[in-house]
Design an enzyme around this catalytic site. Structure first.
Site, PDB file in Angstrom:
ATOM      1  N   ASP A 133       0.816  -1.223   0.000  1.00 37.74           N
ATOM      2  CA  ASP A 133       0.000   0.000   0.000  1.00 37.74           C
ATOM      3  C   ASP A 133       0.847   1.269   0.000  1.00 37.74           C
ATOM      4  O   ASP A 133       0.656   2.168   0.823  1.00 37.74           O
ATOM      5  CB  ASP A 133      -0.940   0.026   1.211  1.00 37.74           C
ATOM      6  CG  ASP A 133      -1.775  -1.234   1.365  1.00 37.74           C
ATOM      7  OD1 ASP A 133      -2.088  -1.857   0.335  1.00 37.74           O
ATOM      8  OD2 ASP A 133      -2.107  -1.599   2.503  1.00 37.74           O
TER       9      ASP A 133
ATOM     10  N   GLU B 189     -11.143   1.390  -4.182  1.00 38.79           N
ATOM     11  CA  GLU B 189     -10.477   1.812  -2.943  1.00 38.79           C
ATOM     12  C   GLU B 189      -9.174   2.525  -3.263  1.00 38.79           C
ATOM     13  O   GLU B 189      -8.822   2.730  -4.417  1.00 38.79           O
ATOM     14  CB  GLU B 189     -10.214   0.601  -2.039  1.00 38.79           C
ATOM     15  CG  GLU B 189      -9.371  -0.475  -2.675  1.00 38.79           C
ATOM     16  CD  GLU B 189      -9.314  -1.758  -1.852  1.00 38.79           C
ATOM     17  OE1 GLU B 189      -9.888  -1.811  -0.751  1.00 38.79           O
ATOM     18  OE2 GLU B 189      -8.679  -2.718  -2.320  1.00 38.79           O
TER      19      GLU B 189
END
Length: 571
Positions: free
Chosen positions: A67, A243
């Site tokens: 991430d 997302e």
């Protein structure tokens, strides 16, 4: 008032007495001493693809560094990643050129403000964003924290090299927030959220929301929230898990880049455009702009799950994208976890596209012009195949060593003998802070060797190496007692159920060396009672339980120096 003062003095005296007793107990406890630790990564892909002088390897951060988000001030780049229940939270790296990175530790390093002490390893904190705001010369790190009731938080600093301020709670739900500052100084936060109540159309249906952000109060402005993407690129196709949104502005247009498809085999990166940061946003006709989902599952040197990206202009003014992806082993198991990769990005047209991000990914890239590859040298984070040797002679412990659910300083200290671990009365299988110093597994083929010295007092004592995917899936390899004898044991824990694979009575004649070696899915545990001649214990065992395929969750495997006074593994 006098009564209150007397009460205060009595309480203070009792506290001092208790603290003194606790410290004496701590000092009187035996410590396990670890020394001469060697991690050696030896993946075949790097042997087959040696670097030329103008090349570097991707992933740039090997092991569990997923991430990624990135920002820059001048020619200083800062990148953050998810850390879950590892401590400190949110690892941060610095670079001048996108090739050579320095590890700055963790952003959330105050356990009184971020405390994942009672969470599963895949909870804690994840999906950070980092943004530099030139209007007030301030860096913002925003993230979702699944511990201590924090929720979405933001921290600020003028200089990431000097630490960060305290977390500020933000009043909105959902996950994966990032912050954007417009040319006029206005702030906006975008994040993933559930659809409005009663409007969820299918499992995995999510939306992207935007809020206006008040820089003076560090709060979102109530009533300014708006859904700017519903479901994904094409709602009729029931896209899942839109997302990890990021907002950008280029040539007067706003761009919203998101992950879509879930962080697995269908993962991808998609992009939308608008004339306003509050939409409406229109998807690009050429989505996805990055994915590895279209290729044969059995392809050689597979990189997969690519997505969850962020964009930045490089030192050559060309765009680059950092993102997560995986390198599974020969049985398609994900032991290393999700890593940080980088690719150049072509933004010569209306929409950015990751160069070679829509073909099977290769391990090497051309460096930006004028850059010298120093990875693994001069204090820069290594990649490719490398050896990391730790003698614990430095006063400052390398940031690659981490705690789980709490600070490493709570149980470890460096002495002339090596690293001393004061064992907690906590087992590795408990959802509590453990007295284990962890290192991320960064290769599919690796070895990890350490010397250990521990004066065992009872069968409750154990010291050695742990290979861990989570509290319910792990291997423990170490020494313990049975009666007056010392035994070495190998324990496998799967779905929370533990089994002794092998054990042997030993007599330690010199420094005890412990070693774990992996060749893809095959792991072997060996020991040398004289410090030199290694003997295998338990044969070759499967690394299946060290994969997310078996264990679930979002992390990669960790290798740890482990000591406990709550051992339940008996020969």
């Amino acid at each position: 008032m006098i009564k209150g003062n007397i009460f205060f003095l009595l309480a203070a005296a009792l506290l001092c007495s208790y603290t003194g007793t606790a410290q004496k107990k701590m000092q009187s406890k035996k410590t396990a001493v670890f020394s001469n630790v060697v991690y050696n990564g030896d993946d075949q892909i790097y042997k087959n693809n040696p670097l030329k002088p103008d090349e570097f390897y991707t992933p740039i951060l090997q092991g569990c560094y997923p991430d990624p988000a990135i920002t820059k001030k001048g020619d200083d780049y800062y990148m953050v990643c998810s850390s879950f229940a590892m401590f400190p939270g949110v690892p941060i790296f610095h670079s001048k050129d996108l090739v050579n990175w320095t590890d700055l530790g963790g952003v959330l390093n105050n356990v009184s403000e971020f405390n994942p002490h009672d969470t599963g390893i895949s909870a804690g904190v994840y999906a950070p964003g980092i943004t530099y705001n030139p209007h007030n010369d301030t860096f913002y790190m925003i993230v979702t924290a699944f511990s201590g009731g924090l929720g979405n938080i933001i921290v600020k600093t003028k200089d990431p090299m000097k630490g960060w301020g305290s977390p500020i709670k933000l009043d909105f739900g959902g996950i994966d927030p990032s912050i954007f500052f417009d040319e006029n100084g206005k702030g906006y936060i975008v994040h993933n959220d559930a659809p409005d109540k009663g409007k969820e159309l299918y499992e995995g249906h999510r939306v992207i929301k935007v809020w206006e952000y008040d820089l003076t109060t560090d709060k979102v402005i109530p009533g300014t929230d708006k859904i700017i993407v519903d479901g994904g690129v094409d709602l009729s196709k029931k896209p899942i898990w839109i997302e990890a949104p990021h907002l950008y502005k280029k040539n007067g247009k706003y761009y919203l880049m998101c992950a879509e498809g879930g962080t697995g085999g269908n993962h991808s990166e998609v992009i939308f455009t608008s004339d306003s940061p509050k939409g409406p946003f229109k998807p690009a006709s050429n989505n996805p702009i990055l994915t590895q989902r279209y290729f044969p599952k059995d392809r050689a040197n597979k990189v997969d799950w690519a997505g969850h990206a962020d964009l930045i202009q490089g030192p050559d003014n060309k765009y680059y994208g950092v993102f997560l992806a995986i390198r599974p082993n020969e049985k398609d198991r994900v032991n290393i976890g999700r890593e940080t990769f980088i690719l150049p990005v072509d933004w010569s047209g209306e929409f950015p596209v990751f160069e070679n991000g829509l073909v099977p990914m290769q391990p090497k890239l051309k460096m930006p012009a004028g850059v010298t590859n120093q990875t693994g040298k001069n204090g820069f984070f290594p990649n490719g195949n490398f050896t990391f040797t730790e003698n614990f002679t430095s006063q400052k412990l390398d940031y690659r060593w981490i705690g789980l659910r709490g600070p490493r300083e709570n149980f470890s200290s460096v002495s002339k003998k090596g690293l001393e671990i004061t064992p907690f009365e906590v087992n590795i299988k408990e959802m509590k802070p453990t007295s284990t110093l962890f290192y991320r597994q960064q290769h599919n083929t690796f070895s990890f060797t350490a010397s250990v010295d521990y004066k065992l007092q009872s069968e409750k004592d154990l010291a050695g190496i742990v290979c861990l995917q989570n509290e319910r899936f792990n291997y423990v390899f170490g020494i313990t007692k049975k009666g007056n004898d010392t035994f070495i044991i190998l324990e496998r824990t799967e779905k929370g159920q533990s089994k002794i694979i092998a054990s042997s009575k030993i007599k330690i004649t010199n420094t005890l060396r412990l070693q774990v070696k992996a060749a893809g899915d095959n792991y072997e545990f060996s020991y040398a009672v004289n410090g030199v001649d290694f003997e295998n214990l338990g044969g070759t065992v499967s690394g299946d339980i060290l994969s997310t395929n078996a264990a679930g969750g979002f992390t990669g495997a960790l290798v740890g120096l482990y000591a406990t006074s709550a051992n339940d593994a008996h020969p």
